[in-house]
Scaffold this motif. Structure first.
Motif, PDB file in Angstrom:
ATOM      1  N   TRP A   1       0.845  -1.204   0.000  1.00  0.00           N
ATOM      2  CA  TRP A   1       0.000   0.000   0.000  1.00  0.00           C
ATOM      3  C   TRP A   1       0.875   1.246   0.000  1.00  0.00           C
ATOM      4  O   TRP A   1       0.618   2.210  -0.728  1.00  0.00           O
ATOM      5  CB  TRP A   1      -0.889  -0.031   1.238  1.00  0.00           C
ATOM      6  N   ILE A   2       1.917   1.224   0.823  1.00  0.00           N
ATOM      7  CA  ILE A   2       2.818   2.374   0.929  1.00  0.00           C
ATOM      8  C   ILE A   2       3.482   2.679  -0.409  1.00  0.00           C
ATOM      9  O   ILE A   2       3.676   3.834  -0.782  1.00  0.00           O
ATOM     10  CB  ILE A   2       3.882   2.108   2.007  1.00  0.00           C
ATOM     11  N   MET A   3       3.813   1.626  -1.158  1.00  0.00           N
ATOM     12  CA  MET A   3       4.551   1.801  -2.402  1.00  0.00           C
ATOM     13  C   MET A   3       3.658   1.902  -3.636  1.00  0.00           C
ATOM     14  O   MET A   3       4.145   1.887  -4.760  1.00  0.00           O
ATOM     15  CB  MET A   3       5.553   0.660  -2.564  1.00  0.00           C
ATOM     16  N   LYS A   4       2.346   2.035  -3.439  1.00  0.00           N
ATOM     17  CA  LYS A   4       1.419   2.205  -4.548  1.00  0.00           C
ATOM     18  C   LYS A   4       0.995   3.668  -4.591  1.00  0.00           C
ATOM     19  O   LYS A   4       0.345   4.169  -3.674  1.00  0.00           O
ATOM     20  CB  LYS A   4       0.194   1.299  -4.359  1.00  0.00           C
ATOM     21  N   LYS A   5       1.371   4.360  -5.642  1.00  0.00           N
ATOM     22  CA  LYS A   5       1.173   5.811  -5.707  1.00  0.00           C
ATOM     23  C   LYS A   5      -0.282   6.213  -5.570  1.00  0.00           C
ATOM     24  O   LYS A   5      -0.592   7.241  -4.943  1.00  0.00           O
ATOM     25  CB  LYS A   5       1.743   6.357  -7.019  1.00  0.00           C
ATOM     26  N   SER A   6      -1.198   5.426  -6.123  1.00  0.00           N
ATOM     27  CA  SER A   6      -2.614   5.790  -6.048  1.00  0.00           C
ATOM     28  C   SER A   6      -3.145   5.711  -4.618  1.00  0.00           C
ATOM     29  O   SER A   6      -4.142   6.356  -4.281  1.00  0.00           O
ATOM     30  CB  SER A   6      -3.448   4.883  -6.963  1.00  0.00           C
ATOM     31  N   ASP A   7      -2.478   4.921  -3.750  1.00  0.00           N
ATOM     32  CA  ASP A   7      -2.876   4.816  -2.346  1.00  0.00           C
ATOM     33  C   ASP A   7      -2.111   5.786  -1.461  1.00  0.00           C
ATOM     34  O   ASP A   7      -2.660   6.371  -0.522  1.00  0.00           O
ATOM     35  CB  ASP A   7      -2.638   3.388  -1.829  1.00  0.00           C
ATOM     36  N   HIS A   8      -0.833   5.959  -1.780  1.00  0.00           N
ATOM     37  CA  HIS A   8       0.050   6.717  -0.885  1.00  0.00           C
ATOM     38  C   HIS A   8       0.950   7.623  -1.721  1.00  0.00           C
ATOM     39  O   HIS A   8       1.909   7.161  -2.341  1.00  0.00           O
ATOM     40  CB  HIS A   8       0.889   5.731  -0.057  1.00  0.00           C
ATOM     41  N   SER A   9       0.653   8.898  -1.708  1.00  0.00           N
ATOM     42  CA  SER A   9       1.424   9.829  -2.537  1.00  0.00           C
ATOM     43  C   SER A   9       2.876   9.942  -2.075  1.00  0.00           C
ATOM     44  O   SER A   9       3.744  10.374  -2.836  1.00  0.00           O
ATOM     45  CB  SER A   9       0.770  11.220  -2.515  1.00  0.00           C
ATOM     46  N   GLY A  10       3.147   9.535  -0.839  1.00  0.00           N
ATOM     47  CA  GLY A  10       4.506   9.608  -0.324  1.00  0.00           C
ATOM     48  C   GLY A  10       5.471   8.623  -0.959  1.00  0.00           C
ATOM     49  O   GLY A  10       6.679   8.686  -0.695  1.00  0.00           O
ATOM     50  N   ARG A  11       4.952   7.730  -1.793  1.00  0.00           N
ATOM     51  CA  ARG A  11       5.834   6.766  -2.461  1.00  0.00           C
ATOM     52  C   ARG A  11       6.921   7.472  -3.255  1.00  0.00           C
ATOM     53  O   ARG A  11       8.072   7.018  -3.307  1.00  0.00           O
ATOM     54  CB  ARG A  11       5.023   5.882  -3.408  1.00  0.00           C
ATOM     55  N   THR A  12       6.579   8.608  -3.847  1.00  0.00           N
ATOM     56  CA  THR A  12       7.563   9.349  -4.643  1.00  0.00           C
ATOM     57  C   THR A  12       8.752   9.757  -3.782  1.00  0.00           C
ATOM     58  O   THR A  12       9.910   9.624  -4.188  1.00  0.00           O
ATOM     59  CB  THR A  12       6.915  10.596  -5.268  1.00  0.00           C
ATOM     60  N   GLY A  13       8.472  10.260  -2.585  1.00  0.00           N
ATOM     61  CA  GLY A  13       9.545  10.658  -1.683  1.00  0.00           C
ATOM     62  C   GLY A  13      10.382   9.484  -1.231  1.00  0.00           C
ATOM     63  O   GLY A  13      11.616   9.577  -1.123  1.00  0.00           O
ATOM     64  N   ILE A  14       9.732   8.353  -0.960  1.00  0.00           N
ATOM     65  CA  ILE A  14      10.461   7.152  -0.544  1.00  0.00           C
ATOM     66  C   ILE A  14      11.416   6.716  -1.641  1.00  0.00           C
ATOM     67  O   ILE A  14      12.574   6.360  -1.389  1.00  0.00           O
ATOM     68  CB  ILE A  14       9.478   6.021  -0.190  1.00  0.00           C
ATOM     69  N   ASN A  15      10.965   6.753  -2.890  1.00  0.00           N
ATOM     70  CA  ASN A  15      11.820   6.373  -4.012  1.00  0.00           C
ATOM     71  C   ASN A  15      13.012   7.308  -4.171  1.00  0.00           C
ATOM     72  O   ASN A  15      14.031   6.938  -4.757  1.00  0.00           O
ATOM     73  CB  ASN A  15      11.012   6.339  -5.307  1.00  0.00           C
ATOM     74  N   LYS A  16      12.894   8.519  -3.623  1.00  0.00           N
ATOM     75  CA  LYS A  16      14.003   9.477  -3.673  1.00  0.00           C
ATOM     76  C   LYS A  16      14.927   9.340  -2.464  1.00  0.00           C
ATOM     77  O   LYS A  16      15.914  10.075  -2.350  1.00  0.00           O
ATOM     78  CB  LYS A  16      13.454  10.905  -3.742  1.00  0.00           C
ATOM     79  N   GLY A  17      14.582   8.422  -1.541  1.00  0.00           N
ATOM     80  CA  GLY A  17      15.410   8.225  -0.365  1.00  0.00           C
ATOM     81  C   GLY A  17      14.906   8.905   0.889  1.00  0.00           C
ATOM     82  O   GLY A  17      15.569   8.853   1.933  1.00  0.00           O
ATOM     83  N   GLU A  18      13.751   9.554   0.824  1.00  0.00           N
ATOM     84  CA  GLU A  18      13.196  10.202   2.005  1.00  0.00           C
ATOM     85  C   GLU A  18      12.598   9.159   2.941  1.00  0.00           C
ATOM     86  O   GLU A  18      12.142   8.097   2.516  1.00  0.00           O
ATOM     87  CB  GLU A  18      12.121  11.209   1.589  1.00  0.00           C
ATOM     88  N   SER A  19      12.584   9.473   4.239  1.00  0.00           N
ATOM     89  CA  SER A  19      12.021   8.546   5.220  1.00  0.00           C
ATOM     90  C   SER A  19      10.576   8.918   5.525  1.00  0.00           C
ATOM     91  O   SER A  19      10.150  10.059   5.309  1.00  0.00           O
ATOM     92  CB  SER A  19      12.837   8.574   6.513  1.00  0.00           C
ATOM     93  N   CYS A  20       9.836   7.963   6.058  1.00  0.00           N
ATOM     94  CA  CYS A  20       8.453   8.228   6.461  1.00  0.00           C
ATOM     95  C   CYS A  20       8.414   9.283   7.561  1.00  0.00           C
ATOM     96  O   CYS A  20       7.556  10.167   7.562  1.00  0.00           O
ATOM     97  CB  CYS A  20       7.791   6.938   6.941  1.00  0.00           C
TER      98      CYS A  20
END
Length: 298
Positions: free
Chosen positions: A49-68
């Motif tokens: 869910w976290i890594m699915k963009k339609s569910d969690h927009s923060g996935r983009t930041g995670i892919n850039k190395g940002e933390s939750c």
């Protein structure tokens, strides 16, 4: 009522364990800095869910190395859409009334041991449909800490979320017997999670501790690092203290001064089990070095 729980692994070894425990000097907690960590009801939000963009927009930041934590923590609290977390989309069974609460964490270490102290008020308002303890004794409260191997993908960003997947038990439509796991697990390569847990028992009776790990599946035993877990409860407020060896055996992540380890906290309240808990985001613990939580040297 003020109850004190002190426990060891296995009644047969009680006398020997108590002798060993007496040699471990607990820190003076009044001198150890405190750090509040907010835990919240996650609903059905596994890694997928976290890594699915339609569910969690923060996935983009995670892919850039940002933390939750870097995205969601603000001024000691969490910037989360709790109304959404309580909705049927994220929690189809029903969310608790208390969607989040703070856990005060303290950490210290010496040459051989790590000491962790969690203080919190446990809510008693889980949803009617939540899974609960069925075996006796019922554990009113459970508190766990999970360390994640640095080689686990996204460990430093997501913490214990890396062990939560959409096909494990209590997720909608999942196998009721499938336990948590770490993708691509390898105990020899530190691609796993190490966790320990304290369970209160019912009315202060039957308290137990677990020292296990999560690799291909969750194993609730065989850990060698946890020395003891103690808990004290009064009027719904709990203080749980863990004493852990820096180095244990297989499934125990090795720690040392200067190390930084990703971790997460989970609190099961109101006799709940499985995913019906309150969890933290992924944080880091540093032994004498800068991290989200810095353990003080004793």
């Amino acid at each position: 009522m003020n109850v004190r729980f002190s426990l060891t692994r296995g009644g047969a070894a009680l006398a020997l364990a108590c002798t060993a425990h007496a040699a471990v000097a607990a820190p003076d907690w009044s001198k150890v800095p405190k750090r509040d960590i907010v835990v919240f009801s996650p609903g059905v939000t596994p890694m997928e869910w976290i890594m699915k963009k339609s569910d969690h927009s923060g996935r983009t930041g995670i892919n850039k190395g940002e933390s939750c934590v870097g995205c969601h923590e603000e001024k000691g609290g969490l910037n989360l859409d709790l109304k959404r977390m309580a909705g049927k989309e994220v929690e189809p069974v029903g969310a608790p009334k208390t969607l989040s609460f703070p856990v005060t964490m303290q950490a210290a270490y010496d040459k051989e041991h790590l000491y962790l102290r969690l203080s919190f008020k446990a809510p008693k308002d889980a949803a009617a449909g939540a899974d609960r303890e069925e075996k006796s004794p019922k554990h009113e409260v459970k508190a766990a800490v999970m360390f994640v191997g640095a080689k686990v993908p996204l460990a430093a960003q997501a913490g214990c979320w890396v062990s939560c997947h959409n096909d494990v038990r209590s997720m909608p439509g999942a196998d009721p017997n499938k336990k948590k796991y770490v993708s691509g697990a390898n105990l020899g390569g530190e691609i796993y999670a190490d966790y320990f847990q304290w369970k209160s028992g019912e009315g202060g009776k039957g308290a137990v501790q677990l020292d296990g790990h999560v690799a291909d599946s969750r194993v609730n035993k065989d850990g060698k690092a946890l020395v003891k877990a103690e808990g004290e409860g009064k009027d719904g407020r709990y203080v749980v203290t863990f004493t852990r060896k820096l180095v244990g055996g297989e499934g125990d992540l090795p720690l040392a001064e200067g190390a930084v380890v990703p971790f997460g906290i989970a609190i099961h309240a109101d006799q709940t089990i499985f995913r019906f808990h309150h969890v933290s985001l992924g944080y880091t613990l540093g032994l004498g070095v800068a991290a989200d939580v810095k353990a003080s040297k004793q």
